[in-house]
Design an enzyme around this catalytic site. Structure first.
Site, PDB file in Angstrom:
ATOM      1  N   CYS A   1     -18.815 -25.150 -15.808  1.00  0.00           N
ATOM      2  CA  CYS A   1     -17.605 -25.265 -16.635  1.00  0.00           C
ATOM      3  C   CYS A   1     -16.540 -24.238 -16.232  1.00  0.00           C
ATOM      4  O   CYS A   1     -15.563 -24.054 -16.934  1.00  0.00           O
ATOM      5  CB  CYS A   1     -17.940 -25.074 -18.108  1.00  0.00           C
ATOM      6  SG  CYS A   1     -18.884 -26.422 -18.815  1.00  0.00           S
TER       7      CYS A   1
ATOM      8  N   SER B   1     -23.418 -24.200 -17.599  1.00  0.00           N
ATOM      9  CA  SER B   1     -23.074 -24.108 -16.174  1.00  0.00           C
ATOM     10  C   SER B   1     -22.121 -25.228 -15.774  1.00  0.00           C
ATOM     11  O   SER B   1     -22.029 -26.264 -16.434  1.00  0.00           O
ATOM     12  CB  SER B   1     -24.334 -24.125 -15.317  1.00  0.00           C
ATOM     13  OG  SER B   1     -25.069 -25.276 -15.598  1.00  0.00           O
TER      14      SER B   1
ATOM     15  N   ARG C   1     -33.804 -20.801 -10.870  1.00  0.00           N
ATOM     16  CA  ARG C   1     -34.698 -20.467 -11.985  1.00  0.00           C
ATOM     17  C   ARG C   1     -35.635 -21.630 -12.227  1.00  0.00           C
ATOM     18  O   ARG C   1     -35.269 -22.790 -12.103  1.00  0.00           O
ATOM     19  CB  ARG C   1     -33.891 -20.200 -13.257  1.00  0.00           C
ATOM     20  CG  ARG C   1     -33.404 -18.789 -13.376  1.00  0.00           C
ATOM     21  CD  ARG C   1     -32.696 -18.560 -14.686  1.00  0.00           C
ATOM     22  NE  ARG C   1     -31.486 -19.336 -14.783  1.00  0.00           N
ATOM     23  CZ  ARG C   1     -31.318 -20.378 -15.570  1.00  0.00           C
ATOM     24  NH1 ARG C   1     -32.281 -20.766 -16.385  1.00  0.00           N
ATOM     25  NH2 ARG C   1     -30.182 -21.034 -15.573  1.00  0.00           N
TER      26      ARG C   1
ATOM     27  N   TYR D   1     -36.409 -15.311  -6.572  1.00  0.00           N
ATOM     28  CA  TYR D   1     -35.054 -15.749  -6.929  1.00  0.00           C
ATOM     29  C   TYR D   1     -34.500 -14.990  -8.136  1.00  0.00           C
ATOM     30  O   TYR D   1     -35.213 -14.761  -9.127  1.00  0.00           O
ATOM     31  CB  TYR D   1     -35.034 -17.260  -7.231  1.00  0.00           C
ATOM     32  CG  TYR D   1     -33.693 -17.679  -7.771  1.00  0.00           C
ATOM     33  CD1 TYR D   1     -32.613 -17.844  -6.912  1.00  0.00           C
ATOM     34  CD2 TYR D   1     -33.485 -17.820  -9.134  1.00  0.00           C
ATOM     35  CE1 TYR D   1     -31.362 -18.167  -7.399  1.00  0.00           C
ATOM     36  CE2 TYR D   1     -32.233 -18.146  -9.645  1.00  0.00           C
ATOM     37  CZ  TYR D   1     -31.169 -18.315  -8.767  1.00  0.00           C
ATOM     38  OH  TYR D   1     -29.929 -18.618  -9.258  1.00  0.00           O
ATOM     39  N   GLY D   2     -33.225 -14.703  -8.079  1.00  0.00           N
ATOM     40  CA  GLY D   2     -32.466 -13.971  -9.099  1.00  0.00           C
ATOM     41  C   GLY D   2     -33.044 -13.983 -10.503  1.00  0.00           C
ATOM     42  O   GLY D   2     -33.700 -13.036 -10.930  1.00  0.00           O
TER      43      GLY D   2
ATOM     44  N   ASP E   1     -21.141 -12.784 -17.182  1.00  0.00           N
ATOM     45  CA  ASP E   1     -22.369 -13.514 -17.523  1.00  0.00           C
ATOM     46  C   ASP E   1     -23.002 -13.120 -18.858  1.00  0.00           C
ATOM     47  O   ASP E   1     -23.428 -13.981 -19.597  1.00  0.00           O
ATOM     48  CB  ASP E   1     -23.400 -13.317 -16.397  1.00  0.00           C
ATOM     49  CG  ASP E   1     -24.497 -14.378 -16.431  1.00  0.00           C
ATOM     50  OD1 ASP E   1     -24.197 -15.530 -16.777  1.00  0.00           O
ATOM     51  OD2 ASP E   1     -25.652 -14.057 -16.118  1.00  0.00           O
TER      52      ASP E   1
ATOM     53  N   LYS F   1     -31.491 -12.266 -16.790  1.00  0.00           N
ATOM     54  CA  LYS F   1     -31.732 -13.201 -17.887  1.00  0.00           C
ATOM     55  C   LYS F   1     -32.989 -12.812 -18.686  1.00  0.00           C
ATOM     56  O   LYS F   1     -33.001 -12.911 -19.920  1.00  0.00           O
ATOM     57  CB  LYS F   1     -31.871 -14.638 -17.364  1.00  0.00           C
ATOM     58  CG  LYS F   1     -30.640 -15.152 -16.619  1.00  0.00           C
ATOM     59  CD  LYS F   1     -29.458 -15.176 -17.514  1.00  0.00           C
ATOM     60  CE  LYS F   1     -28.315 -16.100 -17.208  1.00  0.00           C
ATOM     61  NZ  LYS F   1     -27.608 -16.183 -16.000  1.00  0.00           N
TER      62      LYS F   1
ATOM     63  N   ARG G   1     -25.978 -18.013  -3.591  1.00  0.00           N
ATOM     64  CA  ARG G   1     -25.425 -16.968  -4.463  1.00  0.00           C
ATOM     65  C   ARG G   1     -24.852 -15.798  -3.680  1.00  0.00           C
ATOM     66  O   ARG G   1     -25.280 -15.516  -2.571  1.00  0.00           O
ATOM     67  CB  ARG G   1     -26.554 -16.428  -5.360  1.00  0.00           C
ATOM     68  CG  ARG G   1     -27.174 -17.463  -6.287  1.00  0.00           C
ATOM     69  CD  ARG G   1     -26.446 -17.517  -7.579  1.00  0.00           C
ATOM     70  NE  ARG G   1     -26.850 -18.624  -8.419  1.00  0.00           N
ATOM     71  CZ  ARG G   1     -26.544 -18.684  -9.724  1.00  0.00           C
ATOM     72  NH1 ARG G   1     -25.864 -17.718 -10.298  1.00  0.00           N
ATOM     73  NH2 ARG G   1     -26.892 -19.734 -10.444  1.00  0.00           N
TER      74      ARG G   1
ATOM     75  N   HIS H   1     -24.899 -14.995 -23.695  1.00  0.00           N
ATOM     76  CA  HIS H   1     -24.606 -15.478 -22.346  1.00  0.00           C
ATOM     77  C   HIS H   1     -23.103 -15.685 -22.241  1.00  0.00           C
ATOM     78  O   HIS H   1     -22.617 -16.813 -22.250  1.00  0.00           O
ATOM     79  CB  HIS H   1     -25.378 -16.795 -22.169  1.00  0.00           C
ATOM     80  CG  HIS H   1     -25.401 -17.312 -20.780  1.00  0.00           C
ATOM     81  ND1 HIS H   1     -25.597 -18.642 -20.502  1.00  0.00           N
ATOM     82  CD2 HIS H   1     -25.286 -16.699 -19.580  1.00  0.00           C
ATOM     83  CE1 HIS H   1     -25.593 -18.815 -19.197  1.00  0.00           C
ATOM     84  NE2 HIS H   1     -25.412 -17.654 -18.615  1.00  0.00           N
TER      85      HIS H   1
HETATM   86  O1  SAT Z   1     -30.650 -16.717 -11.705  1.00  0.00           O
HETATM   87  S1  SAT Z   1     -29.808 -16.511 -12.875  1.00  0.00           S
HETATM   88  O2  SAT Z   1     -30.530 -16.959 -14.071  1.00  0.00           O
HETATM   89  O3  SAT Z   1     -29.451 -15.155 -13.032  1.00  0.00           O
HETATM   90  C1  SAT Z   1     -28.441 -17.421 -12.677  1.00  0.00           C
HETATM   91  C2  SAT Z   1     -28.655 -18.783 -13.159  1.00  0.00           C
HETATM   92  O4  SAT Z   1     -29.449 -19.537 -12.582  1.00  0.00           O
HETATM   93  O5  SAT Z   1     -28.009 -19.108 -14.174  1.00  0.00           O
HETATM   94 MN    MN Z   2     -25.533 -17.302 -16.473  1.00  0.00          MN
END
Ligand code: SAT
Ligand code: MN
Length: 588
Positions: free
Chosen positions: A253, A251, A72, A200-201, A276, A209, A373, A229
């Site tokens: 943890c 993140s 991200r 990207y995701g 998530d 998100k 991922r 979250h």
């Molecule tokens: O790409 S996501 O935002 O879904 C996952 C992350 O980076 O926390």
């Molecule tokens: Mn997340």
């Protein structure tokens, strides 16, 4: 007359000028066809999908992204509210008109020579009144296939949308993956996200998100619910009773490990509902109920292995749902399987790294990208809760917040009431690890683990949490945990992982009133004899240390929280400011 959805598609066609428009029906046959096509199709000189070993990882494909597009991009992510104050210090802001002009210029003709995929989707089970209708357009076949895993796409969504104009609009083009022309723009007031330049995701799967947290947190504020979250789990005790928890962790943890935990304690079982995102509503009976709006896991691969997360490894090898995607992992050429650091102890001899190079230890770099991922359906998960598709969601009895802290924060404590729980969550901090950029070991504040995902002013968000507390009849208990406290020799004092179930058991006992807790300056601590430590090789003194509240540490902690609160100016609710003053007084 075209339906509002058809009008949206027409408008997008006129803007992007694609060669073809394809509306996804969401069937498995369609996904298989698209994946086969993606095996031959190149973007950026890279084949979009490579088939992996289906004997070992059914339905799996490998995808490599542009090396400049692997995470991200928070600095290019904007919340475009009419005023900057609405977006708050926690968001980058741009005036909505300016943002739209910028994006429309980038979008103009950007899909010439490409296909525009239209993805109608529902976040949440379509039967649920809490579910939301959405439509995303994209020119990335990888995004289109990923959306099938992460949400409910196709016919069921088209039917639910029908003639309504009230649906989320997600507009995405990967453009030419140029980091200088990459923006993710949110328009909460218009239920709209525009994203350009990334595949990207979190930048491109707009249901995740962008919609389910940033836009939905804003909707939740308007409509009286929370988009968080958080993981959702049901913990079954030996008496078969299931207690539902939410959990928020910054993140690194172990959030996903907790969502798929195999408890070490006999007779206990964790049922997974989400890893998530949780949407939390006040049910008809006045209690809090949570649903997971997503239908899959988009998880970090490195560190996932049979020792750390056996349930996830089984999920990845399950054949229920098509497809499972591995992005920017390495590939073990001896059997064409995905590979990453932490999946097993030995490094295979014939490994291709995430950038397609022959891997050698001498390069001094990991074989898989640290943010590589997997994208896998939640229906593949062997511990999926039978309540996952319950349209009302599950009733929440406990909310767990946690951070990675070598000192200060005890292993576990309970907030005295909702307000102090909101304070604890609002000041949540975690030490940065090597995976995040910046100084290793510095404490970064991440309220409710929502700092990058709250789509409006965080001060207003804290107030919204307080307001929800006033409306709910039977409030869940709020707990804070820290699995990461260290001793003088820099060694972790708590074993973590499966042993964390011991702490969850204590929480259940507290919720059921079976044990009582000891009051301290910061909240309610467990009595030593109320923790189930049977079979664990740990000294009583170590447990005492794990639960210790050290006033000198807390004085420093309070100073840091004061500094952090100051970044939000007078937006911090007075309840929280007062609480901080009281806490400070208790440390004298
Ligand atoms: O790409 S996501 O935002 O879904 C996952 C992350 O980076 O926390
Ligand atoms: Mn997340």
């Amino acid at each position: 007359m075209p339906t509002p959805m058809e009008s949206f598609i027409n408008e997008m066609r006129d803007l992007f000028l694609p060669d073809e428009v394809y509306i996804m029906d969401g069937t498995k046959e369609e996904a298989i066809r698209l994946a086969e096509f993606a095996e031959k199709f190149t973007i950026d000189g890279r084949v979009v999908l490579k088939k992996l070993n289906w004997q070992k990882y059914p339905n799996s494909y490998h995808h490599s992204s542009n090396p400049n597009d692997v995470a991200r991009t928070e600095h290019l992510t904007f919340v475009c509210t009419p005023t900057q104050e609405e977006a708050g210090a926690n968001n980058n802001w741009l005036n909505p008109d300016e943002a739209k002009n910028k994006m429309n210029n980038l979008f103009k003709g950007a899909m010439k020579g490409r296909t525009m995929y239209v993805i109608p989707f529902v976040m949440g089970t379509p039967k649920s009144r809490y579910a939301k209708n959405c439509v995303q357009v994209t020119d990335s076949i990888y995004v289109a296939l990923s959306m099938r895993v992460m949400s409910r796409i196709g016919k069921q969504a088209i039917e639910r949308i029908g003639n309504c104009s009230d649906f989320f609009r997600g507009i995405h083009s990967i453009g030419n993956v140029n980091p200088d022309r990459r923006f993710i723009m949110h328009f909460p007031q218009e239920n709209l996200v525009m994203s350009f330049g990334s595949g990207y995701g979190g930048n491109a799967l707009l249901g995740k998100k962008c919609y389910s947290l940033r836009i939905s947190s804003y909707l939740g504020k308007q409509e009286g619910w929370l988009a968080e979250h958080m993981i959702i789990i049901g913990v079954q005790a030996p008496d078969d009773k299931i207690t539902y928890f939410l959990g928020a962790f910054p993140s690194a943890c172990g959030k996903t490990n907790l969502a798929l935990l195999e408890p070490v304690l006999k007779g206990y079982k964790v049922w997974t509902l989400g890893d998530d995102i949780a949407w939390i509503n006040i049910g008809d009976n006045g209690k809090l109920y949570a649903i997971n709006p997503e239908a899959g896991f988009f998880g970090v691969a490195p560190g996932t292995g049979m020792k750390t997360n056996p349930v996830m490894m089984k999920t990845l090898k399950n054949d229920k749902f098509f497809p499972t995607l591995f992005t920017n992992t390495a590939v073990n050429n001896s059997d064409n399987t995905p590979w990453w650091e932490g999946i097993c102890d030995e490094i295979p001899s014939d490994l291709t790294d995430w950038q397609g190079r022959k891997y050698s230890k001498d390069l001094g770099q990991p074989a898989a990208h640290p943010n590589s991922r997997f994208t896998v359906s939640i229906y593949n998960c062997p511990t999926l809760s039978p309540e996952y598709d319950n349209p009302y969601g599950v009733p929440i009895s406990g909310i767990i917040f946690g951070g990675r802290r070598k000192d200060t924060i005890p292993l576990v404590y309970e907030a005295k009431d909702w307000e102090s729980g909101v304070f604890i969550a609002s000041s949540l901090g975690s030490e940065t690890t090597a995976a995040a950029t910046g100084k290793i070991g510095a404490v970064r504040r991440d309220p409710m683990a929502m700092l990058p995902f709250c789509g409006y002013n965080m001060g207003d968000y804290f107030q919204h949490w307080l307001n929800i507390g006033k409306k709910v009849k039977e409030l869940p208990k709020i707990f804070m945990v820290n699995w990461f406290r260290k001793d003088e020799d820099d060694k972790f004092m708590w074993p973590g992982f499966r042993d964390n179930s011991r702490i969850i058991k204590w929480m259940i006992d507290i919720i059921e009133g079976k044990v009582d807790a000891v009051e301290s300056e910061i909240g309610l601590l467990p009595r030593l004899d109320s923790l189930d430590l049977a079979g664990l090789d740990i000294d009583k003194e170590v447990v005492e240390k794990l639960l210790k509240v050290n006033k000198d540490d807390w004085k420093k902690e309070i100073e840091m929280i004061e500094e952090f609160y100051a970044t939000f100016g007078d937006k911090i609710p007075k309840e929280l400011r007062n609480y901080l003053v009281e806490l400070k007084n208790r440390m004298i």
